[in-house]
Write a protein that holds these residues in place. Structure first.
Motif, short mmCIF file in Angstrom:
data_model
loop_
_atom_site.label_atom_id
_atom_site.label_comp_id
_atom_site.label_asym_id
_atom_site.label_seq_id
_atom_site.Cartn_x
_atom_site.Cartn_y
_atom_site.Cartn_z
N ASN A 243 43.81 0.15 -12.93
CA ASN A 243 45.07 0.88 -13.12
C ASN A 243 45.12 1.61 -14.45
N GLN A 244 44.34 1.15 -15.43
CA GLN A 244 44.30 1.80 -16.74
C GLN A 244 43.24 2.90 -16.81
N GLY A 245 42.56 3.15 -15.71
CA GLY A 245 41.52 4.17 -15.70
C GLY A 245 40.16 3.66 -16.12
N VAL A 246 40.02 2.35 -16.29
CA VAL A 246 38.72 1.76 -16.62
C VAL A 246 37.92 1.66 -15.33
N ASN A 247 36.74 2.26 -15.30
CA ASN A 247 35.99 2.34 -14.04
C ASN A 247 34.61 1.70 -14.11
N SER A 248 34.36 0.87 -15.11
CA SER A 248 33.11 0.10 -15.12
C SER A 248 33.30 -1.16 -15.95
N ILE A 249 32.57 -2.19 -15.59
CA ILE A 249 32.60 -3.45 -16.33
C ILE A 249 31.15 -3.88 -16.60
N TYR A 250 30.89 -4.13 -17.88
CA TYR A 250 29.57 -4.54 -18.36
C TYR A 250 29.52 -6.07 -18.31
N MET A 251 28.53 -6.60 -17.61
CA MET A 251 28.47 -8.06 -17.48
C MET A 251 27.03 -8.52 -17.37
N ILE A 252 26.78 -9.70 -17.88
CA ILE A 252 25.44 -10.28 -17.90
C ILE A 252 25.31 -11.31 -16.79
N SER A 253 24.17 -11.27 -16.09
CA SER A 253 23.94 -12.22 -14.99
C SER A 253 23.07 -13.39 -15.40
N LEU A 254 22.53 -13.36 -16.64
CA LEU A 254 21.68 -14.46 -17.10
C LEU A 254 21.72 -14.52 -18.62
N ASN A 255 22.44 -15.51 -19.17
CA ASN A 255 22.47 -15.64 -20.64
C ASN A 255 22.01 -17.02 -21.12
N ILE A 256 21.16 -17.67 -20.33
CA ILE A 256 20.53 -18.90 -20.80
C ILE A 256 19.76 -18.60 -22.09
N LEU A 257 19.95 -19.44 -23.09
CA LEU A 257 19.33 -19.33 -24.43
C LEU A 257 19.95 -18.23 -25.29
N LYS A 261 25.79 -18.70 -23.23
CA LYS A 261 25.11 -19.80 -22.55
C LYS A 261 25.96 -20.35 -21.41
N ASP A 262 26.48 -19.42 -20.58
CA ASP A 262 27.42 -19.84 -19.55
C ASP A 262 27.31 -19.05 -18.25
N VAL A 263 26.28 -18.21 -18.12
CA VAL A 263 26.11 -17.42 -16.90
C VAL A 263 24.67 -17.53 -16.43
N TRP A 264 24.48 -17.96 -15.18
CA TRP A 264 23.16 -17.96 -14.56
C TRP A 264 23.35 -18.02 -13.05
N PRO A 265 22.40 -17.48 -12.29
CA PRO A 265 22.54 -17.47 -10.83
C PRO A 265 21.87 -18.65 -10.15
N TYR A 266 21.22 -19.49 -10.91
CA TYR A 266 20.37 -20.55 -10.36
C TYR A 266 21.18 -21.76 -9.88
N SER A 267 20.53 -22.59 -9.09
CA SER A 267 21.18 -23.80 -8.59
C SER A 267 21.35 -24.85 -9.69
N ASP A 268 20.68 -24.63 -10.82
CA ASP A 268 20.82 -25.52 -11.97
C ASP A 268 20.42 -24.75 -13.22
N GLU A 305 17.69 -12.40 -26.68
CA GLU A 305 17.21 -13.75 -26.98
C GLU A 305 16.42 -14.37 -25.84
N ASN A 306 16.64 -13.90 -24.59
CA ASN A 306 15.95 -14.54 -23.47
C ASN A 306 15.07 -13.58 -22.67
N GLU A 307 14.70 -12.45 -23.26
CA GLU A 307 13.91 -11.48 -22.49
C GLU A 307 12.50 -11.97 -22.20
N THR A 308 12.07 -13.03 -22.87
CA THR A 308 10.77 -13.63 -22.53
C THR A 308 10.95 -14.99 -21.84
N LEU A 309 12.16 -15.30 -21.44
CA LEU A 309 12.41 -16.57 -20.75
C LEU A 309 11.64 -16.64 -19.44
N LEU A 310 11.63 -15.57 -18.68
CA LEU A 310 10.97 -15.54 -17.38
C LEU A 310 9.55 -14.99 -17.53
N ASP A 311 8.58 -15.77 -17.17
CA ASP A 311 7.17 -15.35 -17.16
C ASP A 311 6.70 -14.81 -18.51
#
Length: 608
Positions: A243-257, A261-268, A305-311
């Motif tokens: 309603n304020q004309g904001v048309n995008s939201i920036y969000m992180i899907s993985l912030n482990i480490l 430290k509160d967003v991840w898609p994994y089962s644990d 901080e976690n760009e080398t977390l995976l592989d």
């Protein structure tokens, strides 16, 4: 209008005479989400035979000369957003038809070690509903307004701007960059703060994750929820921003480490190969609502901080399965940016991320998404704040083809205009013009302060907002810093910046009325006056003046006459006449605005 949901049931018989059902759910209309749901092989998030890794589902959709090979995913009981189920026999594929008429589909469902990550040319063991096929008829969309389904997919327009496929109009991204942990929301399953950080000079969240309680009142009857009344805060926040004309939201899907430290898609929290079906289904409810409200999903897949977390930074099994799951579940959305990482690349040795990905690793992960997402993914990379790091990590990506744009963090507002223009021009010379967006503004402790601390927002408006737009930026997103209330990781109330949302919308509404793709940053239009200017040669000039001088003269040598109008960047409205109606090289004096002579103005010169 009441939604009509179409449902087809098809029976498929295996060689063991076991039946499997396929249902087609959704509105069978152009650009609407259509879900093929398969009642097939029973599994669970923790099954020995990993359903995310050792099964590969994809559906090929064909319409005349159009062909989409769309990956699918394991969906537990098919309703886990409500049940929190972690087991079941449902598998799904989401599709967005881009044309009306008859579509045919063919299903491939095979089993094999790590098969989900292998090229489609590599076969596994056919199982369950493999080779099922069918067809359906697509009609025109019945949506209108901001709803992306009425406008088509947002794509890279190849001229520095996002474009809608159907409307052939520019989508100028005007978003919120904070809170970056937008998905750290208490109503999502298995969402909590794994560890409270306390880092000097950084935004430090407390024990509690987001509630967005102040936005529950913005939830409206008919809006989605899950588990009866969950989700009202985050859905209400989306309503308010839209309603304020904001048309995008920036969000992180993985912030482990990393931050939050509160967003991840994994089962644990400690898992890297299995995913939380119910949490991701709940994310999808939010993303669907964003689309209906005309809000783009800007998805950051990792942080510095976690760009080398995976592989260890490579694109191998852990990273591929992560991206594959995100693509299968969310790649269909009509407005989405795939951002390969916040502040990507090693920071200085004495800072928080001295180890990071290489140029090759940055290219490899983008290439993987381009190759495996059939819906023309838009791929960005978020930068560090300083010029040296930006040049070091972004320049090697120019001209390669994997990246569509740069998500710029700029520490000093006065540098915005020059840095946006720098990468816009470099990329065009390199052969593929980027969409360059101002997505995080410094100083890092400040950003855009709450209205209660800065009602006028003059500095941000002058240098960041108008400085970026008149450099050819394809969008902006506003970061909240860490020092003030409702900060980057702790924002609960987006009304804390309501006066700023109004100013940002004024600028976006103004600039999108002009032929932006045909305009470029210009210099030297006024004598002895440094300004931000944007021009279509000899036809249109937009000149931002941070203040008004008594005598303002054009520095043009042509005999072209221009109509002079003045646009108020603080309150908006239509451009208005000042004390001169037109000028030419013979007079050069453009006069003054009709009021507020001590404020900033935009001079609008149109050829007559």
């Amino acid at each position: 209008m009441k939604k009509i949901f179409i449902l087809f049931i098809v029976l498929i018989f295996s060689c063991q005479n076991t039946s499997y059902t396929i249902s087609i759910n959704g509105e069978l209309k152009k650009w609407h989400k259509i879900t093929l749901t398969f009642d097939g092989i029973h599994s669970s998030e923790y099954a020995k035979e990993n359903p995310f890794l050792n099964y590969r589902l994809f559906v090929t959709f064909i319409h005349e000369n159009e062909k989409f090979v769309v990956p699918g995913y394991y969906a537990a009981d098919g309703n886990s957003s409500e049940t929190s189920a972690d087991s079941g026999k449902i598998w799904k594929v989401h599709f967005r038809p881009n044309k009306t008429g008859k579509w045919k589909y063919n299903v491939s469902f095979q089993k094999g070690k790590n098969l989900s990550l292998k090229n489609l040319e590599i076969s596994g063991e056919p199982t369950a509903f493999d080779n099922a096929n069918g067809e359906f008829i697509i009609e025109k969309s019945n949506k209108s307004g901001k709803d992306f389904r009425s406008l088509g997919r947002i794509k890279n327009g190849d001229k520095g701007y996002f474009k809608f496929t159907d409307k052939d109009s520019i989508f100028f991204k005007n978003g919120t960059n904070s809170p970056e942990n937008f998905l750290a929301y208490e109503d999502f399953d298995q969402t909590y703060r794994y560890q409270v950080q306390n880092r000097s000079g950084e935004s430090n969240p407390k024990d509690l994750i987001h509630k967005y309680a102040s936005h529950v009142k913005d939830w409206k009857k008919g809006d989605p929820t899950w588990k009866k009344n969950k989700g009202k805060g985050i859905i209400g926040a989306i309503n308010y921003l839209s309603n304020q004309g904001v048309n995008s939201i920036y969000m992180i899907s993985l912030n482990i480490l990393s931050d939050g430290k509160d967003v991840w898609p994994y089962s644990d929290h400690n898992e890297r190969y299995r995913f939380d079906c119910s949490k991701l289904d709940q994310w999808e409810i939010v993303f669907d609502h964003m689309e209906k409200k005309g809000v783009m999903l800007h998805l950051l897949t990792q942080e510095t901080e976690n760009e080398t977390l995976l592989d260890n930074g490579e694109t191998s099994v852990q990273r591929k399965i992560y991206y594959k799951e995100l693509i299968a579940r969310f790649g269909h959305h009509l407005g989405i940016i795939w951002n390969m990482g916040e502040e990507n690349g090693p920071s200085a040795p004495d800072q928080w991320s001295p180890i990071g990905q290489t140029d090759k690793q940055r290219l490899d992960m983008a290439k993987y998404i381009k190759q495996n997402n059939p819906f023309e993914p838009i791929i960005f990379l978020h930068s560090h704040a300083d010029n040296k790091s930006q040049d070091k990590y972004l320049n090697p990506l120019i001209g390669k083809g994997e990246y569509d744009g740069a998500s710029m963090q700029i520490g000093e507002p006065k540098n915005v205009n020059s840095r946006i223009y720098n990468f816009s021009e470099k990329s065009e010379i390199g052969g593929k013009k980027w969409i360059v967006s101002l997505d995080e503004l410094g100083p890092h402790w400040k950003g855009v302060m709450p209205d209660s601390f800065d009602k006028k927002h003059d500095t941000i408006r002058n240098h960041a907002l108008w400085g970026s737009i008149l450099a050819g930026a394809g969008g902006v997103e506003w970061y909240f810093g860490w020092k003030y209330p409702h900060a980057d990781l702790t924002c609960e109330d987006f009304r804390s910046r309501e006066l700023w949302w109004k100013q940002s919308k004024i600028a976006v509404d103004f600039i999108t009325n002009y032929p932006m793709e045909e305009m470029k940053k210009s210099t030297g239009l006024l004598k002895n006056f440094n300004t931000y200017s944007f021009s279509k040669k000899d036809e249109i000039h937009l000149i931002y003046l941070p203040y008004i001088k008594k005598n303002i003269f054009l520095n043009m040598k042509s005999d072209i006459n221009y109509q002079i109008k003045w646009f108020n960047p603080r309150s908006g409205g239509k451009p208005i006449y000042g004390d001169k109606k037109y000028t030419s090289a013979k007079s050069n004096h453009i006069g003054q605005p009709p009021f507020d002579l001590n404020k900033d103005w935009v001079v609008v010169l149109n050829k007559i």
